[in-house]
Write a protein that holds these residues in place. Structure first.
Motif, PDB file in Angstrom:
ATOM      1  N   LEU A 679       0.867  -1.321  -0.183  1.00 20.01           N
ATOM      2  CA  LEU A 679      -0.056  -0.020   0.039  1.00 20.01           C
ATOM      3  C   LEU A 679       0.734   1.327   0.082  1.00 20.01           C
ATOM      4  O   LEU A 679       1.853   1.248   0.699  1.00 20.01           O
ATOM      5  CB  LEU A 679      -0.872   0.007   1.275  1.00 20.01           C
ATOM      6  N   PRO A 680       0.635   2.244  -0.772  1.00 23.62           N
ATOM      7  CA  PRO A 680       1.326   3.526  -0.877  1.00 23.62           C
ATOM      8  C   PRO A 680       1.066   3.920   0.833  1.00 23.62           C
ATOM      9  O   PRO A 680       0.299   3.769   1.451  1.00 23.62           O
ATOM     10  CB  PRO A 680       0.565   4.362  -1.780  1.00 23.62           C
ATOM     11  N   GLN A 681       2.234   4.852   0.953  1.00 27.16           N
ATOM     12  CA  GLN A 681       2.349   5.613   2.265  1.00 27.16           C
ATOM     13  C   GLN A 681       0.979   6.438   2.576  1.00 27.16           C
ATOM     14  O   GLN A 681       0.720   7.073   1.876  1.00 27.16           O
ATOM     15  CB  GLN A 681       3.605   6.380   2.497  1.00 27.16           C
ATOM     16  N   VAL A 682       0.673   6.247   3.890  1.00 23.28           N
ATOM     17  CA  VAL A 682      -0.345   7.212   4.166  1.00 23.28           C
ATOM     18  C   VAL A 682       0.207   8.568   4.543  1.00 23.28           C
ATOM     19  O   VAL A 682       0.978   8.889   5.602  1.00 23.28           O
ATOM     20  CB  VAL A 682      -1.431   6.347   5.260  1.00 23.28           C
ATOM     21  N   ASN A 683       0.183   9.554   3.779  1.00 25.55           N
ATOM     22  CA  ASN A 683       0.505  10.865   4.183  1.00 25.55           C
ATOM     23  C   ASN A 683      -0.581  12.004   3.479  1.00 25.55           C
ATOM     24  O   ASN A 683      -1.661  11.552   2.935  1.00 25.55           O
ATOM     25  CB  ASN A 683       1.880  10.890   3.146  1.00 25.55           C
TER      26      ASN A 683
END
Length: 754
Positions: A679-683
């Motif tokens: 999953l792409p980083q949560v930012n």
């Protein structure tokens, strides 16, 4: 049979001469050029005819085009060219080409209207000053006819050759046989789908697993369709060099199966890889391969096209033998090739060469997009732009006096954008109009300055100019498909105040790509991971009637043991305590079944955490790691560790160089450990994208995080089973792999335990 050629193509082929000269001459944008033409023609009188459609014939050659304008009262035909800067610096061969176009249009008009003489006028319109410079010449109809027929005579032999080539090519393709004794499992289904969409003028999304021969299975049917559908060109577009190599190998195989088939295949190579003299500028006074380029081009062109395959090495060999630039020779050869193999950007980028040629030459093209799961991220980058204020400060400090005022104004506008911003990151609902205006004015000032500056311009100033142009172009097209955000960089020792990075960040490439798919006779996008199909159709702007095919895997479930390790969480807060159980799992599997394995992690830090612990606890187990910014040699050395009969564990980052596009058959790779959902980083950026996706498609989390993440997992797992003889194991390490929403995205042929 008549050969149809555009006036511009005829003149560029038969009248161009002298050096290749790419000294910086800031050209008006397409919009500025159109506006300039409209302004000039709007100044003319009531007898002025605009955009005259003209055509004429010479033997079996038909020449056609649109002349800019004709004043019937004064009997003056105008060829209008927009420019910036001092016209005296225009290279002589550019002026020669402009006169050639005017003379060809002049004869076509004389023939159409029965004129005995005509005044030709080149009108140069300066975008910056709005001033016209006119140069006139009077010509008799016989003079213009002689010039026209001279050019046509030079082109005629080439046209006859091209007609003969096309007839022979189509005749051979019509009877082309499949290059193997039989189709692989699933390959016929894929080939039939590609053939049908070529016949119906549609697009295709094809999810087709590794091992069925997708490259041959798409090229062969599209080539077969060329004669009946009158397809001029086939473009095979890939994300990376290995994909282009596979295409060239497949075309070589097809060619070997039909040795009498005259199929011209060209590989396009990036400029930085094709340039022979990177220390020299692209003009005749600096580079020997630019000097006299157009004088030697005919010989190099003919020599190149005599070979069936013009890959990078072949183009370079011919170019150096004739003393011309390999990169620009390849661009010329694209006009005359049947199949062009290159990167995505040659057709899908905002300034894509193959797309521009397709429109200008009115080609019917078939487009094949390899490993199409990469297209979303690649297209986003094509239609995004970023400006860093600290970079601008450095350019501003060195800028000449003529740019002080517009640069000062831009700096004030830049500061105003972030002066009230309290958070490090902030997305805005709209672009700051004052900043965009200041940036446009600064860009125009830089353009005028560079146009007046001889020799090589300052590299940093030119780089800023190109970045500003990209930003302003995307600002004109800004909409719900993109974000505008501001990121603050805190003040430090080098500066006393905050700086801001401004970004137009594309979220949904569809609005930009739609026209490119529309310009193709057909387009087939294929990959082992294109699920769910609505995600790719929505993101890439494919038409509603886009066909879909999900080719069954040739592999059996017993070939790949897939085990979910639900007792471990790889979420960021749990990574420290996950390292020890992951090390135990890897070590136990290796002890039970020694061989070559790949272990994938979400980041280099996580990779190092686990690999260090494995080295510490099991020092005799061979381990090697992917490193940041590995060059080609280091990547090759990493892969060479996966030797037949070898033993050890290679650690890699999911989604990186070793997560797809590598082919480790047999016991070169017997298993993989995937310790992440990818999953792409949560930012803050991704959260903004999630919100935009939710508004557009109602599936913000899935479109932003879940689908891109699982696609990387499936690609990485696909490294293990490459042929019907392979056997292996994949460990999916995270409890979330047991969730139904995640399981539904895994390949249907997998038999997942745990």
């Amino acid at each position: 049979m008549q050969y149809v050629v555009a006036v511009r193509t005829l003149c560029e082929f038969a009248a161009r001469q002298g050096d290749l000269d790419l000294r910086f001459t800031p050209a008006p944008s397409a919009q500025e050029g159109i506006a300039g033409h409209q302004l000039v023609t709007g100044r003319r009188g009531p007898h002025y005819e605009r955009e005259l459609s003209l055509r004429g014939e010479f033997m079996h050659l038909t020449v056609r085009g649109r002349a800019d304008g004709y004043d019937s009262a004064r009997n003056v035909l105008e060829e209008i060219k927009t420019h910036r800067g001092d016209l005296a610096r225009q290279p002589a061969n550019h002026r020669h080409l402009h006169w050639a176009q005017a003379k060809v249009y002049g004869w076509l008009l004389c023939e159409a209207r029965g004129l005995s003489e005509l005044t030709l006028r080149l009108v140069y319109f300066d975008i910056a000053t709005q001033q016209e410079t006119a140069i006139s010449e009077a010509h008799s109809a016989p003079q213009l006819r002689l010039f026209f027929e001279t050019l046509c005579g030079r082109f005629l032999a080439w046209a006859a050759q091209e007609l003969a080539h096309r007839e022979a090519r189509d005749a051979a393709l019509a009877v082309l046989a499949f290059p193997h004794p039989q189709f692989r499992s699933g390959q016929r289904e894929l080939s039939e789908a590609v053939y049908k969409i070529a016949a119906n003028g549609r697009c295709l999304l094809a999810q087709a697993p590794t091992g069925i021969g997708k490259t041959v299975g798409t090229l062969f049917p599209l080539l077969k369709a060329c004669p009946a559908q009158k397809i001029d060109k086939v473009f095979y577009l890939a994300a990376k060099t290995p994909g282009r190599r596979l295409a060239l190998d497949a075309l070589a195989l097809i060619g070997a199966s039909a040795p009498a088939m005259p199929l011209r295949v060209l590989e396009l190579t990036a400029r930085d890889k094709a340039c022979e003299h990177p220390d020299k500028a692209c003009h005749g006074d600096s580079c020997p391969l630019a000097s006299g380029f157009y004088d030697r081009l005919p010989g190099a062109r003919a020599d190149s096209l005599a070979a069936p395959v013009m890959d990078r090495a072949a183009v370079r060999e011919v170019a150096l033998r004739h003393g011309v630039c390999p990169y620009y020779l390849a661009q010329e050869l694209a006009r005359w090739s049947d199949v062009v193999v290159g990167d995505y950007n040659y057709y899908f980028d905002g300034s894509a060469m193959l797309y521009a040629m397709t429109l200008a030459q009115e080609w019917k093209v078939g487009v094949l997009v390899d490993e199409a799961h990469n297209m979303v991220e690649r297209a986003r980058r094509m239609y995004s732009a970023e400006l860093r204020q600290d970079d601008f400060r450095a350019v501003r400090r060195k800028a000449p006096a003529a740019l002080k005022r517009p640069f000062d104004k831009l700096q004030r506008a830049w500061n105003a954008v972030h002066s009230v911003q309290l958070k490090p990151y902030e997305a805005r609902d709209a672009l700051p109009d004052a900043f965009v205006t200041a940036l446009q004015q600064a860009s125009a000032a830089v353009s005028d300055h560079l146009a007046e500056t001889p020799a090589q311009p300052d590299a940093s100033l030119q780089q800023f100019y190109f970045g500003a142009l990209q930003f302003t172009r995307l600002a004109e097209a800004f909409g719900s498909h993109s974000l505008f955000d501001v990121t603050l960089e805190p003040a430090g020792a080098a500066r006393r105040q905050d700086d801001a990075t401004l970004c137009i960040r594309n979220v949904v490439p569809a609005p930009f790509l739609k026209a490119r798919f529309g310009a193709a006779q057909s387009a087939a996008l294929f990959s082992a991971t294109l699920s769910p199909r609505d995600y790719y159709r929505d993101m890439l702007g494919l038409p509603e009637n886009c066909a879909w095919i999900d080719v069954a895997s040739p592999f059996e479930p017993q070939q790949l043991a897939v085990q979910v390790v639900r007792t471990i969480s790889t979420r960021y807060p749990h990574r420290q305590r996950s390292a020890a159980p992951i090390v135990r799992l890897i070590a136990q599997r290796y002890a039970d079944a020694p061989g070559n394995y790949l272990a994938f992690f979400s980041s280099f830090d996580y990779l190092q955490l686990v690999s260090s612990l494995l080295r510490e606890q099991h020092p005799l187990l061979p381990v090697w790691e992917q490193e940041r910014r590995m060059d080609e040699g280091a990547r090759t050395a990493f892969l060479e560790r996966f030797a037949p009969g070898g033993r050890g564990v290679g650690f890699a980052v999911l989604g990186g160089s070793f997560g797809e596009g590598i082919d480790l058959r047999g016991d070169r790779l017997v298993g993989a450990f995937i310790a992440t959902l990818g999953l792409p980083q949560v930012n803050e950026v991704n959260e903004q994208m999630k919100a935009r996706m939710g508004q557009a498609f109602g599936a913000g989390y899935d479109y932003t995080y879940l689908y891109p993440g699982i696609q990387k997992v499936v690609q990485a797992a696909g490294r293990v089973i490459r042929t019907r003889e392979d056997r292996g194991v994949v460990y999916l390490i995270d409890d979330r792999f047991a969730q139904p929403a995640v399981r539904d995205l895994l390949p249907s042929w997998w038999s997942v335990a745990g």
